[in-house]
Design a protein around this motif. Sequence first.
Motif, PDB file in Angstrom:
ATOM      1  N   SER A  66      84.738  75.094 101.771  1.00 45.08           N
ATOM      2  CA  SER A  66      86.138  74.733 101.602  1.00 45.08           C
ATOM      3  C   SER A  66      86.839  75.616 100.570  1.00 45.08           C
ATOM      4  N   TYR A  67      86.097  76.412  99.820  1.00 48.92           N
ATOM      5  CA  TYR A  67      86.665  77.343  98.848  1.00 48.92           C
ATOM      6  C   TYR A  67      86.570  78.755  99.401  1.00 48.92           C
ATOM      7  N   ASN A  68      87.386  79.660  98.832  1.00 48.12           N
ATOM      8  CA  ASN A  68      87.281  81.067  99.206  1.00 48.12           C
ATOM      9  C   ASN A  68      87.586  81.936  97.989  1.00 48.12           C
ATOM     10  N   GLY A  69      87.844  83.220  98.198  1.00 46.79           N
ATOM     11  CA  GLY A  69      87.998  84.160  97.093  1.00 46.79           C
ATOM     12  C   GLY A  69      89.391  84.246  96.501  1.00 46.79           C
ATOM     13  N   VAL A 106      87.119  75.996  92.110  1.00 46.08           N
ATOM     14  CA  VAL A 106      85.667  75.779  92.210  1.00 46.08           C
ATOM     15  C   VAL A 106      84.997  75.945  90.850  1.00 46.08           C
ATOM     16  N   LEU A 107      85.468  76.871  90.033  1.00 49.33           N
ATOM     17  CA  LEU A 107      84.887  77.033  88.695  1.00 49.33           C
ATOM     18  C   LEU A 107      85.138  75.799  87.837  1.00 49.33           C
ATOM     19  N   PHE A 132      79.498  84.661  94.264  1.00 48.23           N
ATOM     20  CA  PHE A 132      79.441  84.088  95.605  1.00 48.23           C
ATOM     21  C   PHE A 132      80.806  84.097  96.277  1.00 48.23           C
ATOM     22  N   TYR A 133      81.858  83.801  95.523  1.00 50.08           N
ATOM     23  CA  TYR A 133      83.179  83.617  96.122  1.00 50.08           C
ATOM     24  C   TYR A 133      84.094  84.833  96.057  1.00 50.08           C
ATOM     25  N   LYS A 134      83.881  85.763  95.148  1.00 51.06           N
ATOM     26  CA  LYS A 134      84.823  86.872  95.030  1.00 51.06           C
ATOM     27  C   LYS A 134      84.721  87.801  96.231  1.00 51.06           C
TER      28      LYS A 134
END
Length: 154
Positions: A54-57, A65-66, A141-143
Amino acid sequence: MWYKIDWDRLVLLLLPTFLRKPALFGFIKALVSPIASLHYNWEQMRTANLLKLSYNGQRCYLRGVLNDRHDPELRRIVINGTLGIEQNYIFTPAENLEVFLGTMYLEPDFNYSTTTVDFLVSVPGQLLIDKINEITATIEFYKLAGKSYKLLAI
């Protein structure tokens, strides 16, 4: 949903009516319990993966998310861009130009436009000391690929 299964009800429904005794039901329930346990673990993993997806960059989602994972109460983690300041250069003696710099202010190296830092992650100091590896792994993971960052203690 197709993945939600009530194992006790399924066992009861699949038993013929003349065999629906408490002893036999308990025995078959004990036989099915490893499958029910695997199914429960799969449901937990599915929920965790859906939350992860559900999260992205994007900056807002990355900040979310952080803060959700590492600072849920105070939500102090902030993501900022760099300032992109143009650098002033001092001439070499071979160029025979005047050396007049005027008023200059010193900036950290990541604030200049020629650096490779794309965004800054400001994290409280104690949180950064305690969870630097987890925060770095979450950002990695997300960047987006090719983007670089710098962790700053606030």
